[in-house]
Design an enzyme around this catalytic site. Structure first.
Site, PDB file in Angstrom:
ATOM      1  N   SER A   1       0.830  -1.199   0.000  1.00 25.65           N
ATOM      2  CA  SER A   1       0.000   0.000   0.000  1.00 25.65           C
ATOM      3  C   SER A   1       0.871   1.259   0.000  1.00 25.65           C
ATOM      4  O   SER A   1       1.664   1.462  -0.929  1.00 25.65           O
ATOM      5  CB  SER A   1      -0.968  -0.049   1.186  1.00 25.65           C
TER       6      SER A   1
ATOM      7  N   ASP B   1     -10.090  -4.332  -4.436  1.00 28.51           N
ATOM      8  CA  ASP B   1      -9.292  -3.287  -3.808  1.00 28.51           C
ATOM      9  C   ASP B   1      -9.435  -2.003  -4.618  1.00 28.51           C
ATOM     10  O   ASP B   1      -9.234  -2.016  -5.830  1.00 28.51           O
ATOM     11  CB  ASP B   1      -7.823  -3.734  -3.789  1.00 28.51           C
TER      12      ASP B   1
ATOM     13  N   HIS C   1      -7.875  -5.392  -0.123  1.00 25.16           N
ATOM     14  CA  HIS C   1      -6.727  -4.631   0.347  1.00 25.16           C
ATOM     15  C   HIS C   1      -6.394  -5.041   1.784  1.00 25.16           C
ATOM     16  O   HIS C   1      -7.282  -5.259   2.603  1.00 25.16           O
ATOM     17  CB  HIS C   1      -7.052  -3.133   0.308  1.00 25.16           C
TER      18      HIS C   1
END
Length: 353
Positions: A201, A295, A325
């Site tokens: 991320s 995601d 995610h």
């Protein structure tokens, strides 16, 4: 034992961990039955049932959302949830807390070595959390898995977080971490030419920015492991719209992180915030890019992989179609997450061979 990654769980969190451990014992075949009735995305991928439960809990259970009115509370909540979801591992050969000088003061790091002997190399790991939350503690289980699966040491970094330290403070700390790793690697029995940059991320964003900013230096990263990376903070992809709610990371979370990290909307166009917007991606290290099917960051991860490939960078794109995610930290409850972690470790091992 690392003190920096040790979190004391509350009674409620310990009870939650018990539930997670029980869920983790559900056979994959049973989960497969549940998958027959879960959501299907616009690309025809079906959401794993354990991921659907995470999304539901995040939306409905107090304290489980990624963001909140106070960043310090959100940080504590995420650390506790992540530790509740942590896998159990045998003792590591090396587990040491370190500090090094960063541009804004001391930066904390933890080095892991799973087994005695000479490691294949070093993974320099930057945790996710929108540049606002997350820590070495929240990602302790994930980096242990990567150390075991890759045969490499892992150096996990606690860079400065926003809004106390806005863009580009995290970038500056991660560049300092790269230089620290290069300097210290020989003392750990590692050739500095065998260092991988990795992150999930926001951490994936930072990993590829480090790879970009160090091009042309005497020592550069051997490989990039980019796990559902943030690559375009200007937003606007189809996946950001399709998965705006109900899948752990929400549109509101992304807005919150962006507003807390950047000094102004203009910063979003800076390639050190949005690497997809860089004019030239030539000369980057080979990359293994992982995206999740449900995601909001999926499409920009795919776009960045394709942009690197178009620039002549060797790229492997891995699509975890049934996952959401944050699955890197959900391996306790998800057979698919464990499988993808093993594949990430194998990709690093192959790059270091």
């Amino acid at each position: 034992m690392s003190r920096a990654t040790s979190i004391d769980l509350s009674v409620l969190d310990r009870a939650q961990r018990g539930l997670f451990k029980t869920l983790g014992l559900v056979p994959a075949a049973v989960l497969g039955v549940g998958a027959r009735v879960t959501e299907v995305n616009s690309d025809g991928e079906r959401l794993a049932p354990e991921m659907a439960l995470v999304g539901l809990a995040t939306a409905r259970v107090p304290g489980k959302a990624l963001t909140g009115p106070a960043p310090e509370i959100a940080r504590r909540n995420l650390d506790a949830t992540a530790v509740s979801l942590a896998q159990e591992f045998p003792p590591f050969a090396v587990e040491e807390d370190l500090t090094f000088d960063g541009p804004g003061g001391p930066v904390g790091a933890t080095r892991y070595r799973a087994a005695e002997g000479v490691p294949k190399g070093l993974i320099l790991f930057f945790h996710g959390g929108g540049f606002v939350v997350g820590s070495r503690a929240s990602h302790d289980s994930a980096v242990r898995s990567l150390a075991i699966e890759s045969g490499a040491d892992v150096l996990s970094i606690d860079y400065r977080l926003a809004p106390e330290h806005r863009f580009p403070a995290a970038v500056d700390d991660c560049l300092a971490a790269w230089r620290f790793a290069v300097e210290q690697a020989p003392g750990w029995g590692i050739d500095p030419a065998w260092i991988v940059v990795a992150g999930d991320s926001a951490g994936g964003n930072l990993a590829t920015v480090v790879a970009s900013e160090t091009r042309g230096e005497p020592v550069v990263p051997r490989f990039q492991l980019l796990i559902y990376p943030v690559t375009d903070m200007t937003g606007g992809t189809a996946s950001r719209a399709e998965f705006a709610d109900g899948h752990f990371l929400t549109r509101a979370d992304l807005d919150y992180f962006t507003e807390h990290y950047l000094n102004s909307p203009a910063d979003a166009a800076d390639p050190k915030a949005s690497p997809l917007l860089a004019d030239d991606l030539r000369g980057l290290p080979p990359a293994y890019v992982v995206v999740a099917g449900f995601d909001p960051l999926r499409d920009e991860g795919i776009a960045y992989a394709e942009a690197m490939r178009s620039a002549g960078v060797p790229v492997t794109l891995e699509r975890a179609g049934a996952l959401i995610h944050g699955f890197l930290n959900m391996a306790l409850i998800s057979p698919d997450a464990r499988a993808y972690l093993a594949r990430m470790g194998a990709a690093v091992a192959d790059a270091l061979d």
